[in-house]
Design a protein around this motif. Sequence first.
Motif, PDB file in Angstrom:
ATOM      1  N   PHE A  13       0.754  -1.225  -0.028  1.00  0.00           N
ATOM      2  CA  PHE A  13      -0.030  -0.074  -0.029  1.00  0.00           C
ATOM      3  C   PHE A  13       0.997   1.296   0.030  1.00  0.00           C
ATOM      4  N   HIS A  14       1.198   1.728  -1.173  1.00  0.00           N
ATOM      5  CA  HIS A  14       2.211   2.819  -1.369  1.00  0.00           C
ATOM      6  C   HIS A  14       1.729   3.832  -0.791  1.00  0.00           C
ATOM      7  N   SER A  15       2.550   4.736   0.099  1.00  0.00           N
ATOM      8  CA  SER A  15       2.349   5.826   0.435  1.00  0.00           C
ATOM      9  C   SER A  15       1.473   5.861   1.698  1.00  0.00           C
ATOM     10  N   ILE A  16       1.139   4.883   2.227  1.00  0.00           N
ATOM     11  CA  ILE A  16       0.499   5.047   3.603  1.00  0.00           C
ATOM     12  C   ILE A  16       1.500   4.440   4.715  1.00  0.00           C
ATOM     13  N   ILE A  17       1.617   5.265   5.827  1.00  0.00           N
ATOM     14  CA  ILE A  17       2.074   4.941   7.099  1.00  0.00           C
ATOM     15  C   ILE A  17       1.240   4.213   7.815  1.00  0.00           C
ATOM     16  N   SER A  39      -2.138   9.211   8.291  1.00  0.00           N
ATOM     17  CA  SER A  39      -2.407  10.542   8.141  1.00  0.00           C
ATOM     18  C   SER A  39      -4.040  10.571   7.871  1.00  0.00           C
ATOM     19  N   ASN A  40      -4.652   9.481   7.678  1.00  0.00           N
ATOM     20  CA  ASN A  40      -6.198   9.703   7.520  1.00  0.00           C
ATOM     21  C   ASN A  40      -6.685   8.456   8.303  1.00  0.00           C
ATOM     22  N   PRO A  41      -7.040   8.514   9.662  1.00  0.00           N
ATOM     23  CA  PRO A  41      -7.383   7.273  10.401  1.00  0.00           C
ATOM     24  C   PRO A  41      -8.462   6.724  10.079  1.00  0.00           C
ATOM     25  N   ALA A 115      -6.238   6.522  -3.508  1.00  0.00           N
ATOM     26  CA  ALA A 115      -6.892   7.873  -3.731  1.00  0.00           C
ATOM     27  C   ALA A 115      -7.137   8.592  -2.180  1.00  0.00           C
ATOM     28  N   ASN A 116      -6.897   9.873  -2.370  1.00  0.00           N
ATOM     29  CA  ASN A 116      -7.254  10.905  -1.410  1.00  0.00           C
ATOM     30  C   ASN A 116      -8.711  11.148  -1.362  1.00  0.00           C
ATOM     31  N   PRO A 117      -9.422  10.383  -0.184  1.00  0.00           N
ATOM     32  CA  PRO A 117     -10.764  10.779  -0.289  1.00  0.00           C
ATOM     33  C   PRO A 117     -11.329  12.156   0.075  1.00  0.00           C
ATOM     34  N   ASP A 118     -10.219  13.270   0.331  1.00  0.00           N
ATOM     35  CA  ASP A 118     -10.852  14.788   0.624  1.00  0.00           C
ATOM     36  C   ASP A 118     -10.844  15.317  -1.018  1.00  0.00           C
ATOM     37  N   LYS A 119     -10.260  14.741  -2.012  1.00  0.00           N
ATOM     38  CA  LYS A 119     -10.278  15.156  -3.546  1.00  0.00           C
ATOM     39  C   LYS A 119     -11.431  14.862  -4.216  1.00  0.00           C
TER      40      LYS A 119
END
Length: 223
Positions: A13-17, A39-41, A115-119
């Motif tokens: 899962f790229h870009s996920i911490i 960064s997005n719980p 995907a960023n759910p805020d966009k």
Amino acid sequence: ASSKVFTLRTEDFHSIIPKLSLKIGEKLKAGDAVFYNKSNPSMKFPSPVSGELMDIIRGAKRKILAIKVQADAEQQYTDFGSVDPKAMKADEIKNHLLASGCWPFIKQRPYDVIANPDKTPKSIFISAHASAPLAANIDYVLAGKEKELQTAIAALNKLTSGSVHVVVGKNSSSPFIGLDNLTLHTIAGPHPAGNVGTQIGKIDPVNKGEVVWTINPQDVVII
């Protein structure tokens, strides 16, 4: 026989911490969150099986590399309920996909990360034609799944300001043909014609500051 141990690799899962939702020894059902995005719980990553969290493999600086789940002999599943996307707003659909662990199926271009759910994407692409050598015939894989595909398309259609673009092969018998809430395209030619990036470039190119989402057709069925 099914495996007794299932491993989730966080590097998939790229870009996920990742941050753990459970501790070693805790019980969980299939669908329960094993970890979430720091960064997005609200973005949760579910267990594929029910069982017990048996091990956490860490690397340098205690970075989580993999999470092992000991599977139950008899599987139990978390029920997220059934909803009607036509009666829901975009935020409600997003929240349902995030809570149920389906959000990681949705990828974002550029970069092909979750995907960023805020966009809000300018369009959503689903390539239902596999042109790569030895790839499975997607028409065969999706056969008989019209109802599931239509439900998912109705939900995804509310998440974009543009269209849900579905690309099928020439002379296809795809179950996507005839569904509502999508724009259907037909392609022909050698690989990489079936690559979703190639299709985006030809149909709705991504310009600076824009975002397009993509989903694999098999994952649309799961959604």
